[in-house]
Write an enzyme that holds these catalytic residues in place. Structure first.
Site, PDB file in Angstrom:
ATOM      1  CG  ASP A   1      59.809  23.677  34.305  1.00 15.30           C
ATOM      2  OD1 ASP A   1      59.743  24.898  34.090  1.00 15.30           O
ATOM      3  OD2 ASP A   1      59.359  22.839  33.513  1.00 15.30           O
TER       4      ASP A   1
ATOM      5  CG  ASN B   1      58.445  14.279  25.612  1.00 18.58           C
ATOM      6  OD1 ASN B   1      57.749  15.220  25.998  1.00 18.58           O
ATOM      7  ND2 ASN B   1      59.577  13.964  26.215  1.00 18.58           N
TER       8      ASN B   1
ATOM      9  CG  HIS C   1      57.705  17.518  28.539  1.00 16.59           C
ATOM     10  ND1 HIS C   1      59.025  17.482  28.137  1.00 16.59           N
ATOM     11  CD2 HIS C   1      57.308  18.793  28.273  1.00 16.59           C
ATOM     12  CE1 HIS C   1      59.391  18.654  27.674  1.00 16.59           C
ATOM     13  NE2 HIS C   1      58.364  19.468  27.744  1.00 16.59           N
TER      14      HIS C   1
ATOM     15  CD  GLU D   1      61.138  14.925  29.677  1.00 15.02           C
ATOM     16  OE1 GLU D   1      60.137  14.922  28.941  1.00 15.02           O
ATOM     17  OE2 GLU D   1      62.145  15.605  29.410  1.00 15.02           O
TER      18      GLU D   1
HETATM   19  C1  F6R Z   1      58.255  25.093  30.536  1.00 15.02           C
HETATM   20  C2  F6R Z   1      57.890  23.694  30.610  1.00 15.02           C
HETATM   21  C3  F6R Z   1      57.747  22.815  29.407  1.00 15.02           C
HETATM   22  C4  F6R Z   1      57.292  23.522  28.132  1.00 15.02           C
HETATM   23  C5  F6R Z   1      57.289  22.544  26.962  1.00 15.02           C
HETATM   24  C6  F6R Z   1      56.911  23.229  25.660  1.00 15.02           C
HETATM   25  O1  F6R Z   1      58.312  25.678  31.822  1.00 15.02           O
HETATM   26  O2  F6R Z   1      57.730  23.247  31.671  1.00 15.02           O
HETATM   27  O3  F6R Z   1      56.854  21.779  29.711  1.00 15.02           O
HETATM   28  O4  F6R Z   1      56.021  24.060  28.335  1.00 15.02           O
HETATM   29  O5  F6R Z   1      58.523  21.964  26.819  1.00 15.02           O
HETATM   30  O6  F6R Z   1      57.909  24.146  25.329  1.00 15.02           O
HETATM   31  P1  F6R Z   1      57.743  25.139  24.095  1.00 15.02           P
HETATM   32  O7  F6R Z   1      56.659  26.079  24.454  1.00 15.02           O
HETATM   33  O8  F6R Z   1      59.085  25.807  23.981  1.00 15.02           O
HETATM   34  O9  F6R Z   1      57.422  24.286  22.918  1.00 15.02           O
END
Ligand code: F6R
Length: 266
Positions: free
Chosen positions: A67, A139, A141, A146
């Site tokens: 992303d 959450n 995702h 989401e």
């Molecule tokens: C990152 C992404 C997100 C993260 C998720 C967890 O490219 O797509 O899905 O993997 O938000 O983030 P952290 O590792 O910071 O808890």
């Protein structure tokens, strides 16, 4: 799903690095799907160490990130392109033209939509993703898909949820614009990866991890769809695994699997 529970985040990163190296060794031109966020940093550090020790080359590797934020430039410190350059690409021998992050700098929705469609086409043209690295949001995702994202979604523009914006606030300064839109690989796109490796560490991920592994398949927890993937490996530290009902069973399975690999199953 293969659920691996290890004592610490460091163990999670080492185990994940071994898996990444396995895939790299087996393929002539491996295609990796990469994630940003706090969780994979220790993995990237480990891969960089192995590269610096002369044990790992990225010359033949092509990468596709999950992303990118809309509304900040590529050279902004918090763009996912900058993140990847900082933690991995600038520190290894990868050819930058083989690294891909969704093109999200335009503010024109038509251009962004076009870029998103093109991104899926580029992944296909590269022969698909051999191993997709994932983290998980509190959450549930994956990527920026989401809750309530379609399980068959393709790479597209997504509006971030309030909880994701709050969770990522820590990366932005108080008076700085924080993006609320992103281009993200779709869940359908992610599921086409030949193998998936999701890492989760820390107590704050325990509830999402339980929903992902033991909850019903539900778009309210997008990661729960990984239950349907043929080759999904989930690597957790003790804290992230702490709410799992069948924790002892997963630990037991891993012990038995290792015995089997050592030819020691009776
Ligand atoms: C990152 C992404 C997100 C993260 C998720 C967890 O490219 O797509 O899905 O993997 O938000 O983030 P952290 O590792 O910071 O808890």
């Amino acid at each position: 799903m293969q659920v691996i529970i290890l004592p610490t985040p460091k163990d999670v990163a080492l185990h994940a690095a071994n898996k990444v190296v396995d895939v790299i060794i087996k393929k002539t031109r491996p295609v990796l799907g990469l994630a940003t966020g706090s969780t994979p940093i220790a993995l990237y550090n480990e891969l960089v160490c192995r590269h610096q020790a002369g044990r790992l080359s990225f010359k033949s590797i092509r990468t596709f990130n999950l992303d990118e934020y809309i509304g900040i430039d590529e050279d902004h410190k918090q763009s996912y392109r900058s993140f990847m350059n900082r933690y991995l690409f600038d520190l290894v021998d990868i050819d930058l033209t083989n690294t891909h992050v969704p093109a999200a700098t335009s503010l024109d929705p038509d251009v962004l939509n076009h870029n998103a469609v093109l991104y899926d086409a580029k992944i296909s043209a590269a022969g698909g993703i051999d191993l997709q690295i994932l983290g998980i949001g509190t959450n549930g995702h994956i990527g920026f898909n989401e809750p309530t994202s379609s399980f068959s979604s393709r790479t597209r523009i997504k509006t971030l949820s309030e909880s994701t914006i709050a969770a990522n606030k820590r990366f932005f300064m108080a008076d700085e614009f924080q993006p609320y839109l992103a281009i993200t690989m779709g869940i359908g796109t992610i599921l086409e990866s030949r193998e998936i490796l999701l890492m989760a560490t820390g107590k704050e991920k325990a509830s999402a991890v339980k929903d992902m592994i033991e909850g019903p398949l539900s778009s309210m927890c997008p990661a729960s769809i990984l239950q349907q993937h043929e080759k999904a490996i989930i690597i957790l530290d003790e804290e992230a695994a702490s709410s799992l009902t069948l924790k002892e069973y997963y630990l037991w399975c891993e012990t038995k699997r290792q015995q089997l690999h050592k030819g020691n199953c009776v």
